[in-house]
Design a protein around this motif. Structure first.
Motif, PDB file in Angstrom:
ATOM      1  N   GLY A 101       0.815  -1.206   0.000  1.00 12.15           N
ATOM      2  CA  GLY A 101       0.000   0.000   0.000  1.00 12.15           C
ATOM      3  C   GLY A 101       0.850   1.257   0.000  1.00 12.15           C
ATOM      4  N   VAL A 105       1.765   8.940  -6.447  1.00 12.77           N
ATOM      5  CA  VAL A 105       1.991  10.354  -6.144  1.00 12.77           C
ATOM      6  C   VAL A 105       3.349  10.827  -6.645  1.00 12.77           C
ATOM      7  CG1 VAL A 105       2.240  12.017  -4.256  1.00 12.77           C
ATOM      8  CG2 VAL A 105       0.434  10.309  -4.166  1.00 12.77           C
ATOM      9  N   VAL A 159       1.095   4.092  -3.063  1.00 11.72           N
ATOM     10  CA  VAL A 159       0.902   5.538  -2.875  1.00 11.72           C
ATOM     11  C   VAL A 159       2.115   6.307  -3.379  1.00 11.72           C
ATOM     12  CG1 VAL A 159       0.681   7.355  -1.131  1.00 11.72           C
ATOM     13  CG2 VAL A 159      -0.747   5.303  -0.986  1.00 11.72           C
ATOM     14  N   ARG A 217      -3.347   4.270 -11.372  1.00 10.11           N
ATOM     15  CA  ARG A 217      -3.912   3.374 -10.357  1.00 10.11           C
ATOM     16  C   ARG A 217      -4.042   1.949 -10.874  1.00 10.11           C
ATOM     17  NH1 ARG A 217      -9.015   4.753  -7.384  1.00 10.11           N
ATOM     18  NH2 ARG A 217      -9.767   3.833  -9.284  1.00 10.11           N
TER      19      ARG A 217
END
Length: 127
Positions: free
Chosen positions: A107, A115, A111, A121
């Motif tokens: 996770g 970012v 991210v 995604r």
């Protein structure tokens, strides 16, 4: 002393499999086999083979293999075999802890990639 060797071998296994999974999108089954045999030898040397916990430690891996077969490898066979191989090294509680940590780290990596590196995604990362 054998516990230190067992956890050192386990850390080496996880690092090698993580690197090859990240770079090649595959986990080497011969490497897993070698480490599984090493884990079993260490468990026999520690006289842990006869305990019920030792047998239970393989259940999460078997369950993951079944899930892999049912879902068409949504969870890859290599990841499932790695979890099965973990059963040769650690208890069932430690396997669940390792899996929780892996999901958490995936996770964080997702991210950071979305970012910081402008990934989409839908891009996949190895478990």
């Amino acid at each position: 002393m054998l516990v230190i060797i067992r956890y050192g071998l386990l850390a080496t296994l996880l690092c090698i499999c993580s690197w090859t999974d990240w770079k090649r999108r595959t986990i080497s089954l011969p490497v897993l086999g070698i480490f599984a045999v090493g884990g079993l030898v260490l468990q026999i040397a520690e006289d842990n083979v006869s305990s019920w916990n030792f047998c239970l430690a393989f259940c999460p891996g078997i369950l993951c293999l079944i899930v892999s077969a049912i879902t068409g490898q949504a969870l890859g066979y290599g990841d499932s075999c790695l979890i099965l191989c973990l059963g040769a090294f650690v208890s069932i509680e430690e396997i669940f802890s390792v899996c929780k940590t892996a999901v958490f780290l995936c996770g964080i990596a997702a991210v950071v990639l979305v970012v910081g590196f402008h990934r989409k995604r839908k891009d996949t990362i190895p478990f």
